[in-house]
Scaffold this active site. Structure first.
Site, PDB file in Angstrom:
ATOM      1  N   GLY A  31       0.898  -1.053   0.198  1.00  0.00           N
ATOM      2  CA  GLY A  31      -0.270  -0.467   0.116  1.00  0.00           C
ATOM      3  C   GLY A  31       0.886   0.989   0.166  1.00  0.00           C
ATOM      4  CG  LEU A  33      -0.774   1.563  -3.717  1.00  0.00           C
ATOM      5  CD1 LEU A  33      -1.585   0.805  -4.656  1.00  0.00           C
ATOM      6  CD2 LEU A  33       0.184   0.794  -3.512  1.00  0.00           C
ATOM      7  CD  GLU A  35       4.290   9.675  -8.871  1.00  0.00           C
ATOM      8  OE1 GLU A  35       4.833   9.032  -7.820  1.00  0.00           O
ATOM      9  OE2 GLU A  35       4.018  10.682  -9.361  1.00  0.00           O
ATOM     10  CG  HIS A  37       3.431   1.408  -5.497  1.00  0.00           C
ATOM     11  ND1 HIS A  37       3.681   2.234  -4.489  1.00  0.00           N
ATOM     12  CD2 HIS A  37       3.664  -0.444  -4.989  1.00  0.00           C
ATOM     13  CE1 HIS A  37       4.180   1.453  -3.409  1.00  0.00           C
ATOM     14  NE2 HIS A  37       4.178   0.110  -3.428  1.00  0.00           N
ATOM     15  CD  GLN A  61       8.209  -8.053   3.821  1.00  0.00           C
ATOM     16  OE1 GLN A  61       6.668  -7.952   3.118  1.00  0.00           O
ATOM     17  NE2 GLN A  61       8.671  -6.803   3.225  1.00  0.00           N
ATOM     18  CE  LYS A 149      12.190   1.610  -3.570  1.00  0.00           C
ATOM     19  NZ  LYS A 149      13.001   1.427  -2.615  1.00  0.00           N
ATOM     20  CG  ASP A 150      11.911  -3.561  -2.913  1.00  0.00           C
ATOM     21  OD1 ASP A 150      12.771  -2.997  -2.262  1.00  0.00           O
ATOM     22  OD2 ASP A 150      10.603  -2.807  -3.543  1.00  0.00           O
ATOM     23  CD  GLN A 153      10.133  -7.223  -2.294  1.00  0.00           C
ATOM     24  OE1 GLN A 153      10.452  -7.603  -0.936  1.00  0.00           O
ATOM     25  NE2 GLN A 153       9.975  -6.338  -3.171  1.00  0.00           N
ATOM     26  CE  LYS A 184       8.239  10.327  -8.465  1.00  0.00           C
ATOM     27  NZ  LYS A 184       7.663  10.812  -7.269  1.00  0.00           N
TER      28      LYS A 184
HETATM   29  O1  PAF Z   1       8.140  -4.571  -1.876  1.00  0.00           O
HETATM   30  C1  PAF Z   1       6.571  -4.629  -0.771  1.00  0.00           C
HETATM   31  O2  PAF Z   1       6.150  -3.953  -1.429  1.00  0.00           O
HETATM   32  C2  PAF Z   1       6.739  -6.571  -0.928  1.00  0.00           C
HETATM   33  O3  PAF Z   1       7.875  -6.580  -0.077  1.00  0.00           O
HETATM   34  C3  PAF Z   1       5.696  -7.217  -1.082  1.00  0.00           C
HETATM   35  C4  PAF Z   1       6.916  -8.248  -2.269  1.00  0.00           C
HETATM   36  C5  PAF Z   1       4.385  -6.788  -1.368  1.00  0.00           C
HETATM   37  C6  PAF Z   1       5.884  -7.769   0.202  1.00  0.00           C
HETATM   38  O4  PAF Z   1       5.369  -7.422   1.332  1.00  0.00           O
END
Ligand code: PAF
Length: 280
Positions: A31, A33, A35, A37, A61, A149-150, A153, A184
């Site tokens: 959430g 949100l 740009e 997203h 997390q 960006k992540d 991940q 962002k």
């Molecule tokens: O990148 C994120 O916003 C979070 O790590 C994700 C992938 C939604 C998992 O909670």
């Protein structure tokens, strides 16, 4: 857009789309949100017939003392943005709906999860891999879209999908930046105005380091030290600045061609992460 909060509401919808032969894309979010997203939503719409977005601030997390409680929650505004972006379904479950009572199973990609952000956020990527695996099982998408960006991940998720033979295409989307180059992020809201202008230096430092490498400098440890010092002098509390092989995220060797520079640094109350990937 249909907003649903339970698996019992979600699954008949997704089943009907799959039975009708539609390709389903998933865009998982926490959430608040921005740009970045909305760009994920655009790519999802290009890749699939139906898009499911999720909003779930995933407690597993966040480590002790991290910003789970203070994480910006703007659900009403988010719903309006998702509806305007032609999202078909928003899944916004509660923690109880997702985890139930005393869950025992954790999904872990241990080597990757121990590097970089994993050093200062132990358990973070187990939380990410577990929730993403659960969302994949709940939504059963054909593809899922994540921001680059992540980068760590993204690599953890791609590895999990590969190792567990999950039949899902993982799509990475380039980082959206503001005019100063700052990536962002929901956590940018923790920055004051003056910190926001300093924050742009993170991207600039990544670019300077990339330029030094593409101009022939292969002294990666010295380049990383210089970057850490530059960030420190600008007022950051750097966490790491690592020049890595792009696929393994291990330290880059001089013979490597595909590289990514990963960086994380605190500025005031915000922990910023960013990266730059490139080929020699
Ligand atoms: O990148 C994120 O916003 C979070 O790590 C994700 C992938 C939604 C998992 O909670």
């Amino acid at each position: 857009m249909q907003t649903v909060n339970t698996l019992a509401q979600l699954q008949p919808l997704v089943n009907s789309w799959r039975l009708a032969g539609k390709r389903v894309a998933l865009v998982p979010t926490m959430g608040n949100l921005h740009e970045g997203h909305l760009r994920l939503m655009e790519v999802a719409l290009q890749q699939a017939d139906v898009v499911v977005a999720t909003i779930f601030v995933n407690p597993s997390q966040f480590g002790p003392g991290e910003d789970f409680d203070g994480y910006p929650r703007t659900e009403q505004q988010d719903q309006q943005q998702l509806a305007a972006a032609n999202t078909d379904c928003l899944f916004m479950p509660s923690v109880q709906e997702v985890y139930g009572d005393r869950p025992q199973t954790i999904v872990s990609v241990p080597r990757l999860a121990s590097l970089h952000c994993g050093q200062t956020r132990p358990g973070h990527f187990d939380g990410v891999a577990t929730i993403v695996c659960k969302l994949f099982n709940m939504v059963q998408p054909h593809c899922a879209v994540f921001g680059l960006k992540d980068f760590q991940q993204f690599t953890v998720i791609k590895t999990m999908v590969h190792d567990l033979n999950m039949p899902i295409d993982i799509i990475g989307v380039e980082t959206v930046r503001d005019a100063s180059g700052l990536a962002k992020s929901s956590r940018n809201s923790y920055l004051s105005d003056s910190e926001k202008s300093t924050a742009a230096l993170l991207h600039q430092t990544l670019c300077q380091t990339r330029d030094a490498i593409t101009n022939g400098n292969r002294n990666y440890s010295e380049l990383a030290q210089q970057a850490l010092l530059a960030l420190q002098n600008a007022g950051f509390r750097p966490d790491y600045f690592n020049i890595c092989q792009r696929d393994t995220l291990l330290p880059a060797q001089t013979s490597d061609q595909a590289l990514v520079i990963l960086a994380a640094a605190w500025l005031g109350k915000a922990r910023l992460i960013d990266n730059l990937s490139f080929c020699l």
